[in-house]
Scaffold this active site. Structure first.
Site, short mmCIF file in Angstrom:
data_model
loop_
_atom_site.label_atom_id
_atom_site.label_comp_id
_atom_site.label_asym_id
_atom_site.label_seq_id
_atom_site.Cartn_x
_atom_site.Cartn_y
_atom_site.Cartn_z
N ASP A 271 9.39 22.20 -8.28
CA ASP A 271 8.91 23.03 -9.32
C ASP A 271 8.43 21.72 -11.08
O ASP A 271 7.93 22.37 -11.86
CB ASP A 271 9.42 24.49 -9.42
CG ASP A 271 10.68 23.86 -10.37
OD1 ASP A 271 11.20 23.64 -10.02
OD2 ASP A 271 10.93 25.61 -10.63
N HIS A 330 20.73 25.58 -14.20
CA HIS A 330 20.44 26.01 -13.46
C HIS A 330 20.28 24.00 -12.54
O HIS A 330 20.67 25.29 -11.06
CB HIS A 330 18.38 26.12 -13.95
CG HIS A 330 17.86 26.19 -12.92
ND1 HIS A 330 17.66 27.00 -11.67
CD2 HIS A 330 17.32 25.01 -11.80
CE1 HIS A 330 16.64 27.19 -10.90
NE2 HIS A 330 16.53 25.55 -11.38
N CYS A 349 13.95 25.30 -15.77
CA CYS A 349 14.29 26.20 -15.14
C CYS A 349 15.44 26.69 -15.80
O CYS A 349 16.41 27.68 -15.95
CB CYS A 349 14.30 26.10 -14.25
SG CYS A 349 13.15 25.80 -13.49
N LYS A 352 15.48 30.81 -20.07
CA LYS A 352 15.06 31.92 -19.30
C LYS A 352 14.36 32.56 -20.06
O LYS A 352 14.83 32.84 -20.75
CB LYS A 352 16.00 33.09 -18.86
CG LYS A 352 17.32 32.42 -17.65
CD LYS A 352 16.30 31.60 -16.34
CE LYS A 352 15.89 32.76 -15.30
NZ LYS A 352 15.53 31.59 -14.67
N ASN A 361 17.46 31.33 -9.14
CA ASN A 361 17.97 30.99 -7.84
C ASN A 361 19.58 30.01 -8.48
O ASN A 361 18.74 29.26 -9.51
CB ASN A 361 16.50 29.13 -7.29
CG ASN A 361 17.41 28.78 -6.42
OD1 ASN A 361 18.73 28.84 -6.15
ND2 ASN A 361 16.42 27.69 -6.85
N HIS A 391 9.57 28.95 -16.23
CA HIS A 391 8.86 30.22 -15.41
C HIS A 391 8.66 31.24 -16.59
O HIS A 391 9.86 31.37 -17.39
CB HIS A 391 9.57 30.95 -14.45
CG HIS A 391 9.49 29.65 -13.20
ND1 HIS A 391 8.99 29.29 -12.16
CD2 HIS A 391 10.81 28.97 -13.26
CE1 HIS A 391 9.52 28.51 -11.44
NE2 HIS A 391 10.64 28.03 -11.89
#
Length: 414
Positions: A271, A330, A349, A352, A361, A391
């Site tokens: 990603d 992460h 990532c 959050k 993940n 995200h």
């Protein structure tokens, strides 16, 4: 017999000289266009000169040609004769053309096959037969976008592309200049397709959002950043695959006249760098944490080209950009990208979004360091307007506190 041979040889010599003269005339004809010198052009064309493209007649006299010349000169053309082939009654040439209009709508010179006919030592006909290199899809797409924007924002210039006069050419060039320098902030949300979106963040900075399917998470969005300056762009993180990355790259280039020249992936997951192979195929450079490169090589993935360990500063056409490694989170290699002039922090990532209720993940996570890493970021960036997570919805410094709380809650439970 001997005199017949002499006459034949003499005729060949005259024909060769005539052909050479026609070649020179054609070269000088285009040189005169390059120099915006119509007095020179008139020396090489017949009074009843005809110019056409296929069956469409562009002009049918020297006076008509002067009108076309004035229109063409506004765009500062540069013609180059690439090939000349003499037939019995014609001269066939291959010629390239670049000017401000062609450069904007086509990027590269267009190359056409042109036929010339002569009468009494002057050019009588110029027929554009076809195009050897002309990306009609790109041309028509960019022209449509230009027309649509002008019709909406500068209606007084509407019809600029159908006015083959000096004033029409000036309006055409003005339309290009206005569109190229338009305020990208007027376009807040751009839906490229059902899986790709651009969201205007600030000035010429956009969040790119791509949607992917996962058995574990279903359909989910991933964020990246586009930082544009002077028609060039840095892409921070790619969409998850080469196809979506190509769609994003081409949209920026074809619709916004922005070319991606540098990629900064936040860590080694797909990603962040799932589209790196495509970008490299387009000559895009890439910079990443040394650990990201080492892990990519270990996994047999396409690796970024340039490395840094703790910090890397970039001067992108006057836009300062800072890449920093603060520690594990992460992933062991995750970095942040900071735009100090815009007060924008791309956390990827490592950070959050505010609606997240889990760390997501954790396959490569360094949970024991994660909250300390974010604390370092929080103490370093005390004045932030936007923070973009990997995200979900972007926000402000509350995202840092939320991430720290999630990590600490996870540690208590595990």
């Amino acid at each position: 017999m001997r005199s017949s041979i002499i006459l034949f040889i003499f005729a060949l010599i005259l024909l060769s000289c005539s052909q050479q003269k026609q070649d020179v005339i054609i070269q000088k004809y285009f040189e005169a266009f390059n120099q915006s010198d119509f007095k020179q052009i008139k020396k090489y064309v017949d009074n009843d000169f005809v110019m056409s493209e296929g069956d469409f007649k562009i002009c049918s006299s020297v006076n008509d040609l002067q009108t076309v010349f004035k229109w063409d000169s506004v765009f500062q053309p540069k013609y180059k004769v690439l090939k000349i082939v003499q037939t019995d009654d014609k001269v066939e040439i291959e010629v390239s053309k670049i000017d401000t209009r062609v450069a904007y709508l086509h990027d590269e010179p267009m190359i056409s096959n042109v036929s010339f006919e002569f009468k009494k030592g002057k050019i009588s006909k110029q027929i554009i037969k076809d195009y050897k290199y002309f990306d009609v899809k790109k041309w028509n797409g960019r022209l449509k976008d230009l027309r649509d924007w002008i019709n909406l924002n500068k209606p007084d210039l509407a019809g600029f592309d159908r006015d083959i006069t000096l004033n029409g050419a000036k309006n055409y060039q003005k339309a290009i200049d206005l569109y190229a320098s338009r305020d990208l902030g007027l376009e807040e949300n751009i839906f490229i397709d059902k899986d790709l979106q651009l969201v205007h963040l600030k000035d010429s900075v956009f969040v790119h959002i791509s949607w992917s399917d996962s058995e574990q998470y279903g359909k989910f969005p991933s964020n990246g950043l586009i930082i544009a300056q002077d028609g060039k762009a840095i892409m921070v993180d790619t969409p998850m695959d080469n196809d979506k990355t190509e769609d994003l790259y081409q949209y920026l280039k074809d619709k916004m006249n922005i070319e991606v020249t540098l990629l900064i992936p936040g860590h080694f997951h797909n990603d962040c760098m799932g589209g790196i192979t495509f970008l490299h195929s387009k000559g895009v450079n890439s910079i990443a944490n040394l650990m990201t490169i080492q892990k990519s090589i270990e996994l047999g993935l396409e690796a970024p080209k340039e490395s840094f360990e703790k910090q890397r500063g970039i001067d992108f056409y006057g836009e300062p950009i800072e890449c920093n490694y603060w520690g594990g989170g992460h992933s062991f290699d995750n970095i942040t990208v900071w735009l100090p002039d815009r007060k924008i922090l791309f956390g990827g990532c490592l950070i959050k979004n505010e609606s997240s209720n889990s760390l997501g993940n954790l396959a490569d996570a360094v949970v024991e360091e994660w909250d300390d890493t974010v604390e370092k970021i929080k103490s370093s960036y005390t004045d932030v307007d936007y923070i973009i997570p990997g995200h979900g919805m972007y926000g402000d410094s509350k995202l840092l506190d939320h991430t720290i709380a999630l990590v600490q809650d996870f540690k208590l439970k595990h």
